[in-house]
Design an enzyme around this catalytic site. Structure first.
Site, PDB file in Angstrom:
ATOM      1  N   TYR A   1      10.898   8.669   1.247  1.00 21.73           N
ATOM      2  CA  TYR A   1      10.972   7.755   0.300  1.00 21.73           C
ATOM      3  C   TYR A   1      11.541   8.240  -1.095  1.00 21.73           C
ATOM      4  CZ  TYR A   1       7.752   5.572   3.768  1.00 21.73           C
ATOM      5  OH  TYR A   1       7.205   5.025   4.550  1.00 21.73           O
TER       6      TYR A   1
ATOM      7  N   ARG B   1       4.840  10.890  -2.181  1.00 22.89           N
ATOM      8  CA  ARG B   1       4.387  11.008  -0.769  1.00 22.89           C
ATOM      9  C   ARG B   1       5.324  11.055   0.106  1.00 22.89           C
ATOM     10  NH1 ARG B   1       4.946   4.683   0.987  1.00 22.89           N
ATOM     11  NH2 ARG B   1       4.028   5.316   2.996  1.00 22.89           N
TER      12      ARG B   1
ATOM     13  N   HIS C   1      12.916  -2.513   1.398  1.00 26.40           N
ATOM     14  CA  HIS C   1      12.204  -1.133   1.949  1.00 26.40           C
ATOM     15  C   HIS C   1      13.099  -0.203   1.263  1.00 26.40           C
ATOM     16  CE1 HIS C   1       9.370  -3.663   4.609  1.00 26.40           C
ATOM     17  NE2 HIS C   1      10.548  -4.266   4.832  1.00 26.40           N
TER      18      HIS C   1
ATOM     19  N   PRO D   1       0.790  -1.246  -0.013  1.00 23.16           N
ATOM     20  CA  PRO D   1      -0.129  -0.081   0.107  1.00 23.16           C
ATOM     21  C   PRO D   1       0.827   1.184  -0.010  1.00 23.16           C
ATOM     22  CG  PRO D   1      -0.135  -1.235   2.306  1.00 23.16           C
ATOM     23  CD  PRO D   1       0.447  -1.957   1.209  1.00 23.16           C
ATOM     24  N   ASN D   2       0.260   2.225  -0.635  1.00 22.55           N
ATOM     25  CA  ASN D   2       0.854   3.375  -0.903  1.00 22.55           C
ATOM     26  C   ASN D   2       2.086   3.592  -1.566  1.00 22.55           C
ATOM     27  OD1 ASN D   2      -1.082   4.792   0.891  1.00 22.55           O
ATOM     28  ND2 ASN D   2      -0.099   3.833   2.572  1.00 22.55           N
TER      29      ASN D   2
ATOM     30  N   GLU E   1      12.813  -9.463   1.043  1.00 28.00           N
ATOM     31  CA  GLU E   1      12.177  -8.350   1.443  1.00 28.00           C
ATOM     32  C   GLU E   1      13.073  -6.985   1.246  1.00 28.00           C
ATOM     33  OE1 GLU E   1      11.468  -8.685   5.486  1.00 28.00           O
ATOM     34  OE2 GLU E   1      10.768  -7.062   5.930  1.00 28.00           O
TER      35      GLU E   1
ATOM     36  N   ALA F   1       3.164  -0.868   4.558  1.00 27.62           N
ATOM     37  CA  ALA F   1       2.898  -0.928   5.942  1.00 27.62           C
ATOM     38  C   ALA F   1       2.441  -2.363   6.575  1.00 27.62           C
ATOM     39  CB  ALA F   1       1.749  -0.072   6.135  1.00 27.62           C
TER      40      ALA F   1
ATOM     41  N   ASN G   1       7.837  -5.555  -1.214  1.00 23.02           N
ATOM     42  CA  ASN G   1       7.766  -4.398  -0.263  1.00 23.02           C
ATOM     43  C   ASN G   1       6.397  -4.501   0.154  1.00 23.02           C
ATOM     44  OD1 ASN G   1       8.036  -2.142   1.055  1.00 23.02           O
ATOM     45  ND2 ASN G   1       9.015  -0.963  -0.278  1.00 23.02           N
TER      46      ASN G   1
ATOM     47  N   ARG H   1      13.762   3.877  11.936  1.00 20.56           N
ATOM     48  CA  ARG H   1      12.425   4.826  12.257  1.00 20.56           C
ATOM     49  C   ARG H   1      11.730   4.261  13.339  1.00 20.56           C
ATOM     50  NH1 ARG H   1       9.464   4.608   6.791  1.00 20.56           N
ATOM     51  NH2 ARG H   1       8.426   6.218   7.853  1.00 20.56           N
TER      52      ARG H   1
HETATM   53  C1  DHK Z   1       7.171   1.683   2.842  1.00 23.02           C
HETATM   54  C2  DHK Z   1       6.188   2.013   3.556  1.00 23.02           C
HETATM   55  O1  DHK Z   1       4.986   2.505   3.242  1.00 23.02           O
HETATM   56  C3  DHK Z   1       6.075   1.997   5.208  1.00 23.02           C
HETATM   57  O2  DHK Z   1       4.737   1.674   5.819  1.00 23.02           O
HETATM   58  C4  DHK Z   1       7.048   0.908   5.845  1.00 23.02           C
HETATM   59  C5  DHK Z   1       8.313   0.841   3.496  1.00 23.02           C
HETATM   60  C6  DHK Z   1       8.418   1.426   5.041  1.00 23.02           C
HETATM   61  C7  DHK Z   1       9.554   1.246   2.622  1.00 23.02           C
HETATM   62  O3  DHK Z   1      10.497   1.895   3.219  1.00 23.02           O
HETATM   63  O4  DHK Z   1       9.659   1.062   1.504  1.00 23.02           O
HETATM   64  O5  DHK Z   1       7.228   1.320   7.052  1.00 23.02           O
END
Ligand code: DHK
Length: 155
Positions: free
Chosen positions: A29, A24, A106, A16-17, A104, A83, A80, A113
């Protein structure tokens, strides 16, 4: 189990996101979009002789479906979970169910964090975790995936 053979089939799953990358929280990010990351992964996969599927969903059940669909169709999953990393037993169970090797990733270093991001439901069932190098974690994972599959395919 039959050993995987080239061309390696890689599935990259985004939670998500991540569709909003580039917009964002760019301080966390970065400014690179998911489409640009996908293009970089596709270029690298082609160079390394791998086939790449690249998917994203904001929905936990859809992510479970996408992981289940990988059974018999993919050799390795790069994920990835965003959340859902920190909450989803369902995604963990789906990864265990398909029994494919998992990497995995990120973008951010989740261990630097908030404490709730330190916990991952995927880390202990993954080959490894790559975190904190921004968009480069994706191409790092594609390289690691191909190296792993080459080693697993034997001489
Ligand atoms: C991305 C997210 O949206 C967060 O909820 C994770 C992750 C970290 C990232 O760093 O790619 O906590």
């Amino acid at each position: 189990m039959t050993r995987p053979r080239a061309p390696w089939r890689l599935l990259v799953v985004n939670g998500p996101n991540l569709n909003l990358l580039g917009v964002r929280e760019t301080g966390v990010y970065g400014a690179v979009t998911l489409a640009e990351i996908e293009a970089r992964c596709r270029d690298l996969a082609e160079t390394l002789g791998a086939e790449l599927a690249f998917v994203q969903s904001n929905h936990e059940g859809s992510l479970v479906d996408l992981i289940q669909d990988a059974r018999g169709r993919q050799d390795l999953i790069i994920i990835n979970p965003a959340a859902y990393t920190h909450t989803s037993v369902a995604i963990r169970d789906a990864l265990l169910a398909v029994a494919l090797p998992v990497i995995e990733i990120h973008l951010s270093n989740i261990h630097r964090r908030e404490p709730f991001r330190h916990r991952s439901f995927v880390a202990d069932i993954a080959l490894g975790q790559i975190a904190g190098f921004g968009p480069d974690v994706y191409t790092m994972a594609v390289t690691a995936a191909v190296r792993h599959l080459q080693a697993a395919s034997g001489p």
